[in-house]
Motif scaffolding. Sequence first.
Motif, PDB file in Angstrom:
ATOM      1  N   THR A 134       0.845  -1.189   0.000  1.00  0.00           N
ATOM      2  CA  THR A 134       0.000   0.000   0.000  1.00  0.00           C
ATOM      3  C   THR A 134       0.880   1.239   0.000  1.00  0.00           C
ATOM      4  O   THR A 134       2.093   1.168   0.245  1.00  0.00           O
ATOM      5  N   ASP A 135       0.277   2.376  -0.256  1.00  0.00           N
ATOM      6  CA  ASP A 135       1.013   3.632  -0.395  1.00  0.00           C
ATOM      7  C   ASP A 135       1.467   4.146   0.969  1.00  0.00           C
ATOM      8  O   ASP A 135       0.654   4.432   1.841  1.00  0.00           O
ATOM      9  N   ALA A 136       2.778   4.262   1.159  1.00  0.00           N
ATOM     10  CA  ALA A 136       3.327   4.829   2.393  1.00  0.00           C
ATOM     11  C   ALA A 136       3.762   6.274   2.208  1.00  0.00           C
ATOM     12  O   ALA A 136       4.356   6.860   3.112  1.00  0.00           O
ATOM     13  N   ARG A 137       3.493   6.829   0.992  1.00  0.00           N
ATOM     14  CA  ARG A 137       3.950   8.175   0.642  1.00  0.00           C
ATOM     15  C   ARG A 137       5.479   8.231   0.688  1.00  0.00           C
ATOM     16  O   ARG A 137       6.138   7.216   0.869  1.00  0.00           O
ATOM     17  N   ARG A 138       6.061   9.393   0.445  1.00  0.00           N
ATOM     18  CA  ARG A 138       7.517   9.575   0.431  1.00  0.00           C
ATOM     19  C   ARG A 138       8.199   8.589  -0.533  1.00  0.00           C
ATOM     20  O   ARG A 138       9.315   8.142  -0.292  1.00  0.00           O
ATOM     21  N   LYS A 139       7.480   8.209  -1.598  1.00  0.00           N
ATOM     22  CA  LYS A 139       8.000   7.275  -2.606  1.00  0.00           C
ATOM     23  C   LYS A 139       8.333   5.909  -2.007  1.00  0.00           C
ATOM     24  O   LYS A 139       9.274   5.220  -2.439  1.00  0.00           O
ATOM     25  N   GLU A 140       7.523   5.494  -1.008  1.00  0.00           N
ATOM     26  CA  GLU A 140       7.704   4.204  -0.363  1.00  0.00           C
ATOM     27  C   GLU A 140       6.376   3.464  -0.272  1.00  0.00           C
ATOM     28  O   GLU A 140       5.309   4.046  -0.490  1.00  0.00           O
ATOM     29  N   GLN A 168       3.985 -11.990  -7.082  1.00  0.00           N
ATOM     30  CA  GLN A 168       2.775 -11.244  -7.390  1.00  0.00           C
ATOM     31  C   GLN A 168       2.612 -10.150  -6.336  1.00  0.00           C
ATOM     32  O   GLN A 168       2.815 -10.396  -5.140  1.00  0.00           O
ATOM     33  N   VAL A 169       2.230  -8.956  -6.766  1.00  0.00           N
ATOM     34  CA  VAL A 169       2.048  -7.843  -5.835  1.00  0.00           C
ATOM     35  C   VAL A 169       0.649  -7.264  -6.034  1.00  0.00           C
ATOM     36  O   VAL A 169       0.254  -6.952  -7.161  1.00  0.00           O
ATOM     37  N   PHE A 170      -0.083  -7.116  -4.935  1.00  0.00           N
ATOM     38  CA  PHE A 170      -1.450  -6.604  -4.969  1.00  0.00           C
ATOM     39  C   PHE A 170      -1.552  -5.376  -4.058  1.00  0.00           C
ATOM     40  O   PHE A 170      -0.849  -5.276  -3.062  1.00  0.00           O
ATOM     41  N   GLY A 171      -2.457  -4.468  -4.389  1.00  0.00           N
ATOM     42  CA  GLY A 171      -2.681  -3.299  -3.565  1.00  0.00           C
ATOM     43  C   GLY A 171      -2.283  -2.012  -4.267  1.00  0.00           C
ATOM     44  O   GLY A 171      -1.639  -2.024  -5.325  1.00  0.00           O
ATOM     45  N   ALA A 172      -2.664  -0.881  -3.656  1.00  0.00           N
ATOM     46  CA  ALA A 172      -2.432   0.420  -4.274  1.00  0.00           C
ATOM     47  C   ALA A 172      -0.950   0.711  -4.489  1.00  0.00           C
ATOM     48  O   ALA A 172      -0.578   1.449  -5.401  1.00  0.00           O
ATOM     49  N   GLY A 173      -0.085   0.144  -3.662  1.00  0.00           N
ATOM     50  CA  GLY A 173       1.342   0.324  -3.873  1.00  0.00           C
ATOM     51  C   GLY A 173       1.820  -0.305  -5.171  1.00  0.00           C
ATOM     52  O   GLY A 173       2.736   0.202  -5.822  1.00  0.00           O
ATOM     53  N   ALA A 174       1.171  -1.403  -5.556  1.00  0.00           N
ATOM     54  CA  ALA A 174       1.518  -2.054  -6.824  1.00  0.00           C
ATOM     55  C   ALA A 174       1.163  -1.159  -8.003  1.00  0.00           C
ATOM     56  O   ALA A 174       1.919  -1.059  -8.975  1.00  0.00           O
ATOM     57  N   GLY A 175       0.013  -0.511  -7.923  1.00  0.00           N
ATOM     58  CA  GLY A 175      -0.393   0.384  -9.004  1.00  0.00           C
ATOM     59  C   GLY A 175       0.502   1.596  -9.128  1.00  0.00           C
ATOM     60  O   GLY A 175       0.815   2.047 -10.237  1.00  0.00           O
ATOM     61  N   ALA A 193      -4.783  -3.306  -8.479  1.00  0.00           N
ATOM     62  CA  ALA A 193      -3.669  -2.363  -8.452  1.00  0.00           C
ATOM     63  C   ALA A 193      -4.020  -1.041  -7.766  1.00  0.00           C
ATOM     64  O   ALA A 193      -3.140  -0.194  -7.599  1.00  0.00           O
ATOM     65  N   GLN A 194      -5.278  -0.853  -7.399  1.00  0.00           N
ATOM     66  CA  GLN A 194      -5.675   0.349  -6.657  1.00  0.00           C
ATOM     67  C   GLN A 194      -6.306  -0.002  -5.313  1.00  0.00           C
ATOM     68  O   GLN A 194      -6.835   0.876  -4.622  1.00  0.00           O
ATOM     69  N   ALA A 195      -6.295  -1.256  -4.934  1.00  0.00           N
ATOM     70  CA  ALA A 195      -7.029  -1.715  -3.751  1.00  0.00           C
ATOM     71  C   ALA A 195      -6.394  -1.200  -2.456  1.00  0.00           C
ATOM     72  O   ALA A 195      -5.173  -1.174  -2.310  1.00  0.00           O
ATOM     73  N   GLN A 196      -7.266  -0.801  -1.514  1.00  0.00           N
ATOM     74  CA  GLN A 196      -6.852  -0.336  -0.198  1.00  0.00           C
ATOM     75  C   GLN A 196      -7.486  -1.220   0.876  1.00  0.00           C
ATOM     76  O   GLN A 196      -8.575  -1.771   0.679  1.00  0.00           O
ATOM     77  N   PRO A 197      -6.855  -1.376   2.020  1.00  0.00           N
ATOM     78  CA  PRO A 197      -7.509  -2.089   3.125  1.00  0.00           C
ATOM     79  C   PRO A 197      -8.763  -1.343   3.574  1.00  0.00           C
ATOM     80  O   PRO A 197      -8.770  -0.110   3.638  1.00  0.00           O
TER      81      PRO A 197
END
Length: 245
Positions: A134-140, A168-175, A193-197
Amino acid sequence: MRILTIDTSAVASAAILDFDPSNPVKTAEVVANFVTEDTRSHAEVLAPGVKSLFGDPITEGPALDAIVVGTGPGPFTGLRSGIAMARTLSFTWGVPLYGMMSLDALAHQVFDSPEYRNGVAVAPLAVRDFVIATDARRKEVYWAKYSAGAQLLDGPHVGPADDIFGVQVFGAGAGLYEEVLTANRCSVYEPFAQAQPTALELGRAAARKITAAGSLEAAGLLDSTPLYLRESDAKVPGPRKRALS
């Protein structure tokens, strides 16, 4: 058994689910569900959203069997909003509070989802070890590795997507970092690729764990300690430096 779930690791969300721990065949029933797509207004929208799940919170809240809150990983401010509300409701209503890693919600959703080709389910979506990011911001990204059966193998971690290889990578971080992941021999499934918890999927995952264990106490759920993985940007000022005389 009726549980309230809250998750603010990404979006603000809450849900109420009913399920029978003695009946593993019957899926959990969604009584009510609230979710917003906004990732930066948790404090403003969460309380009204939770209230909207109940016809009468004064009588229905204390009748819950448990509250389950997503413990992250997630940004400091948003994650704190959900955990603070869950702790407050638990204390006020006298209802037991449990925690669950938010990435588990997406892992179990992947486990439940088939891969479709031309509108036909052809295979399980996860056929080997996979990563939720998932998106951790700060390009992480926040990420953790799971078995094909959605059992946690490694993590959670926070770091660049370039740390993930060959899965395989799933979640918004993958997108967000598909090019980086693809260069690392990872595969990204576009529908995820956009999924969030969310609290709904967290509740389904919690219901599965409780049913498999036979009781809340045996399910191995966490406490409500947040998984920030980073320190807050806000710092307590140090003592003033003495002026030179």
